[in-house]
Design an enzyme around this catalytic site. Structure first.
Site, PDB file in Angstrom:
ATOM      1  CE  LYS A 103      -3.419   2.548   2.728  1.00 56.91           C
ATOM      2  NZ  LYS A 103      -4.479   2.478   3.751  1.00 56.91           N
ATOM      3  CG  HIS A 105     -10.508 -25.028 -38.660  1.00 59.99           C
ATOM      4  ND1 HIS A 105      -9.864 -23.821 -38.536  1.00 59.99           N
ATOM      5  CD2 HIS A 105     -10.411 -25.368 -39.974  1.00 59.99           C
ATOM      6  CE1 HIS A 105      -9.427 -23.430 -39.713  1.00 59.99           C
ATOM      7  NE2 HIS A 105      -9.730 -24.355 -40.602  1.00 59.99           N
TER       8      HIS A 105
END
Length: 515
Positions: free
Chosen positions: A137, A277
């Site tokens: 922080k 595919h």
């Protein structure tokens, strides 16, 4: 920011002695907790015990040691805030400019099969996450380090011209720190969900993913994309594949490699699958790998061009020569003989990958599909109908050879997009009908592709026949045996059609939709 004082408290002590020695040599004061302090002092590195800073002993078996204003005040103080500085002076708090912390080994502890709940609970770190989050922080003033691999970056900047950590690195380290604590809490949450009996689908899920690489683009050039893997993934799978040669894999390559790998892993005997595919255009099994690949290629030579090949044996010279005869995007296998590599690496762009194949096929796991705003989560489809569950519903019994081919086709059809039909014989696919809107249409495509080979071949369907039309179409092409799940309200009509045509029909009682 200048670093004058550092707190070191690590569970993973990899590299920490050398790192702490370098910090000390730079004139940085070191503070530490019990275990880490002992390690550093034994190495001859001066270090101040955290209890000497707080004026309070470690208590409750070490549960309480750093949760103290002398620690968190030193970490959280905003250095250019006059009120914060005044509070530090009033309460005799010294600043802490670097926090080097990693956490109790909770994940490793609960991975042990004999771990108790009490052991797991004692490996939930409290003070460590609090210090990490406080330092992260306050990254504008404090450097937080949770990863030993970062020690070199830190020393590099501290011994550089400015002898201080840049704000860019401090922010990057803060991001790593918050990811670290989030991941840690996620493992705890998952473990407790298991203890509460929530099973594989708990009330909340935390996915911890790490980036493998950015991709040139996604399915299409206008779609940005990247490849991520599950962090700490320990099984066999494409996320652990190693590329030996060729261009970087694309988004579509990776999807096709996964589809090919899933088929190759189905078989104990030498097997090959060629994917286009995400659907197999050919698959084969043989006495040798070269024979298996030859069958897969011959199934549909046109579609094989530009395909992805998966093999479940180390690639030998003969197989490599066959592979090199056409353009192939990628080959994935457990390994490559040196002679095979010498042949295949003559092609500049072909991707060659190695991957471990799990014995007995892919291991159980979860499958995720993204939808708008959420995920669908299911168990992977790794199941096969047990022999006892297979039911002959026709008057004619399948021959021994038909049984073998039905089993082969059933393994393949599981990996074809629904609606799916596979026509097979001689341990190879003859025709594949994939992703059609109706089943008889999928059968027509597979049978047309099989052409004359359909005479005496078998047919597999991933789901039941809603009408008898697929059986009639198969019979006209010469199919002699069919395997399908059964379960339609019109099963009797399909069975009657099979009997009229002298076709052996097997019900598996198990569907294999793949969407």
């Amino acid at each position: 920011m200048n670093v004058r004082r550092a707190l070191i408290s690590v569970s993973d002590k990899t590299g920490v002695v050398a790192f702490a020695r370098q910090l000390h040599q730079l004139g940085i004061e070191l503070i530490s907790t019990g275990g880490t302090m002992k390690t550093l002092r034994e190495a001859g590195i001066p270090v101040t015990y955290v209890s000497d800073v707080t004026g309070f002993p470690e208590i409750m078996d070490g549960r309480v040691k750093t949760l103290n204003p002398y620690i968190h005040g030193g970490i959280l103080a905003i250095r250019d805030n006059e009120e914060h500085i005044a509070a530090m002076e009033k309460h005799h708090i010294q600043g802490i400019d670097m926090v080097v912390v990693n956490l109790y080994p909770f994940r490793q502890t609960v991975a042990r099969p004999d771990v108790t709940l009490a052991e797991a609970v004692e490996n939930i770190d409290i003070g460590g996450p609090a210090m990490i989050r406080a330092a992260a922080k306050n990254f504008n003033y404090v450097t937080v380090v949770v990863n030993p691999e970062r020690y070199g970056d830190i020393i590099g900047q501290l011994t550089g011209d400015k002898r201080q950590i840049s704000v860019e690195l401090r922010m990057a380290l803060a991001r790593e720190a918050f990811s670290h604590t989030a991941e840690y809490d996620g493992y705890i949450s998952s473990y407790l969900a298991g203890q509460l009996g929530e099973g594989q689908f708990p009330q909340t899920m935390q996915l911890v993913l790490e980036k493998v690489q950015d991709l040139r683009y996604g399915e299409n050039p206008h779609q940005p994309a990247a490849f991520y893997r599950e962090k700490h993934f320990a099984g066999a799978g494409i996320a652990k594949a190693r590329q030996l040669h060729g261009k970087e894999l694309s988004f579509n390559n990776i999807a096709d490699v996964e589809a090919a790998y899933a088929i190759a892993a189905e078989f104990d005997q030498p097997a090959a699958a060629i994917i286009k595919h995400t659907n197999p255009c050919g698959a084969g099994v043989g006495e040798t790998l070269a024979e298996a690949y030859g069958k897969a290629y011959q199934a549909d030579p046109v579609s094989a061009f530009g395909g992805i090949v998966a093999l479940n044996r180390t690639v030998d010279e003969e197989t490599a020569r066959q592979l090199s005869a056409i353009f192939i995007e990628a080959v994935i296998a457990p390994g490559f003989e040196q002679a095979a590599l010498e042949i295949l690496t003559q092609k500049k762009n072909i991707r060659l990958l190695t991957v471990e194949l799990a014995a007995g096929g892919r291991p159980p796991g979860l499958d995720y599909k993204k939808v708008s705003g959420g995920f669908l989560v299911q168990a992977l489809d790794v199941a096969d109908a047990a022999p006892a569950e297979l039911k002959i519903v026709s008057k004619r019994q399948p021959t021994g050879e038909e049984w073998r081919q039905l089993t082969f086709a059933w393994k393949i059809v599981k990996h074809v997009k629904s609606n799916a039909i596979v026509v097979a014989g001689g341990n190879q696919t003859y025709g594949v009908g994939a992703g059609q809107m109706n089943r008889v249409g999928a059968a027509a495509i597979a049978l047309e592709q099989a052409a004359g080979k359909a005479q005496g071949a078998v047919l597999a369907s991933d789901a039941f026949f809603p009408f008898r039309d697929t059986v009639d179409t198969a019979a006209k092409a010469g199919i002699t045996a069919i395997i399908q799940p059964g379960g339609s309200v019109k099963d009797a009509e399909s069975i009657a059609a099979a009997n009229e045509h002298g076709i052996a029909m097997i019900f598996t009682g198990m569907r294999h939709f793949k969407h």
